[in-house]
Design an enzyme around this catalytic site. Structure first.
Site, mmCIF file in Angstrom:
data_model
loop_
_atom_site.group_PDB
_atom_site.id
_atom_site.type_symbol
_atom_site.label_atom_id
_atom_site.label_comp_id
_atom_site.label_asym_id
_atom_site.label_seq_id
_atom_site.Cartn_x
_atom_site.Cartn_y
_atom_site.Cartn_z
ATOM 1 C CD1 TRP A 152 -3.115 1.237 0.379
ATOM 2 C CD2 TRP A 152 -1.844 2.476 1.739
ATOM 3 N NE1 TRP A 152 -3.708 2.463 0.515
ATOM 4 C CE2 TRP A 152 -2.944 3.238 1.347
ATOM 5 C CE3 TRP A 152 -0.890 3.039 2.597
ATOM 6 C CZ2 TRP A 152 -3.155 4.545 1.786
ATOM 7 C CZ3 TRP A 152 -1.096 4.342 3.024
ATOM 8 C CH2 TRP A 152 -2.220 5.078 2.629
ATOM 9 C CG ASP A 153 3.264 4.353 2.226
ATOM 10 O OD1 ASP A 153 3.094 5.154 1.278
ATOM 11 O OD2 ASP A 153 3.719 4.704 3.332
ATOM 12 C CG LEU A 154 7.261 -0.429 -2.522
ATOM 13 C CD1 LEU A 154 7.847 -0.689 -1.145
ATOM 14 C CD2 LEU A 154 7.377 -1.672 -3.388
ATOM 15 C CG HIS A 155 6.845 6.279 -0.689
ATOM 16 N ND1 HIS A 155 8.035 6.610 -0.102
ATOM 17 C CD2 HIS A 155 5.943 6.198 0.322
ATOM 18 C CE1 HIS A 155 7.853 6.742 1.194
ATOM 19 N NE2 HIS A 155 6.597 6.495 1.484
ATOM 20 C CE LYS B 166 2.496 3.559 6.530
ATOM 21 N NZ LYS B 166 3.781 3.960 5.922
#
Ligand SMILES: Nc1ncnc2c1ncn2[C@@H]1O[C@H](COP(=O)(O)OP(=O)(O)O)[C@@H](O)[C@H]1O
Ligand SMILES: [Mg+2]
Length: 299
Positions: A195-198, A216
């Site tokens: 969900w938060d793979l930057h 997350k």
């Protein structure tokens, strides 16, 4: 030895949680001391942090390097250890220990360098996509948040949000995103999503060149994973063509259906926009709108 909470971290928690955030940040030194003691760790180097977590480099009793990660338990963070355990270090940081009650984790220590430090953003994106491909092959463990529930809740909020938006263009794009989600909501998927793979959530390592941190997690369709790498490093995006190049690289690298991936990316735009409206905005963010309008040709 005193543990200093970085002012920027306290400010971030006050920004998101008000007085409760201030109190949580104030309690961090005692919480850290408790786990240094319980897990037999000694501090080893400077404090790190993101917008949410305090991360302390430590050495374990057996001499191995690790980090102690402290963050409040919330809907998004509660299952981080569940996801890390499922991935078991294959493309992600290893979990050494966890206390779900306080949201404290002991993690394998990785490098300072992240994909944000790789000058060529398309090369960074290629690495990120390769990790994502491995992470989302895992079925989601029981009990995680479900994309289907999140999507239904979002659709339930749209009418109210439309009433709060001042500009017709913003209402148009909110409706557009909602209609894409309405078409997909009955097939939400069942993969383990990060969900938060930057770029800053991929760190250099020894065990593998790069590893993912900070999930997350939720259960859902991998198309819901693309947005963080589309809007981060936005200064380097020079127009709709660049958005499409990033999107296509990820879709091809992950082997996704292009249209479905576009639809779930509209779902992420919707999620971000509803978040902003809930926080009091009456206009949608330019970046969100630029991504939605660039991806229109993929839907
Ligand atoms: N396993 C790790 N090894 C080394 N540094 C880490 C590790 N995990 C996190 N960090 C550092 O701490 C920062 C914040 O941690 P992160 O898990 O990304 O939390 P946040 O939710 O606050 O972004 C990261 O950007 C990174 O600099
Ligand atoms: Mg992070």
């Amino acid at each position: 030895m005193g543990i200093k909470v970085p002012e920027a971290l306290t400010a971030s928690h006050i920004h998101y949680d008000g007085e409760a955030g201030r109190a949580w940040a104030a309690g961090l030194p005692a919480l850290a001391e408790r786990f240094l003691d319980e897990w037999d760790l000694r501090l080893d180097g400077g404090t790190r942090h993101g917008a949410v977590a305090l991360v302390l480099p430590v050495v374990r009793a057996d001499g191995t390097e690790a980090v102690l990660k402290l963050q409040p338990v919330g809907e998004e963070t509660a299952d981080e250890s569940v996801a890390l355990r499922a991935w078991a270090g294959e493309g992600s940081v290893l979990l050494r220990d966890a206390d779900p009650e306080t949201g404290t984790m002991l993690l394998e220590r990785l490098d300072d360098r992240s994909l944000a430090d790789v000058p060529d953003v398309m090369r960074a994106l290629d690495v990120l996509t390769g990790l994502l491909r491995r992470l989302v092959t895992h079925p989601a463990p029981e009990g995680l948040r479900q994309l289907g529930d999140i999507a239904r809740d979002m659709l339930g909020e749209v009418d109210d949000a439309l009433g709060r938006l001042a500009r017709e263009e913003d209402r148009y794009w909110l409706r557009w995103c909602a209609s894409a989600v309405a078409e997909l909501v009955s097939e939400p998927g069942d993969r383990l999503l990060h969900w938060d793979l930057h770029y800053e959530n991929v760190l250099a390592a020894d065990r593998e060149p790069w590893l993912a941190i900070d999930p997350k997690p939720l259960a859902g369709d991998p198309g819901f994973e693309l947005m963080p790498a589309l809007w981060n490093r936005w200064e380097e995006v020079s127009g709709a063509g660049d958005v499409l190049r990033r999107f296509d690289l990820m879709v091809d690298g992950l082997g996704l259906d292009r249209q479905r991936a576009a639809g779930w990316t509209f779902g992420r735009v919707l999620q971000n926009c509803l978040w902003d409206v809930r926080a009091g905005d009456d206009e949608l963010s330019e970046i969100q709108l630029a991504i939605a309008s660039a991806l229109r040709v993929r839907w």
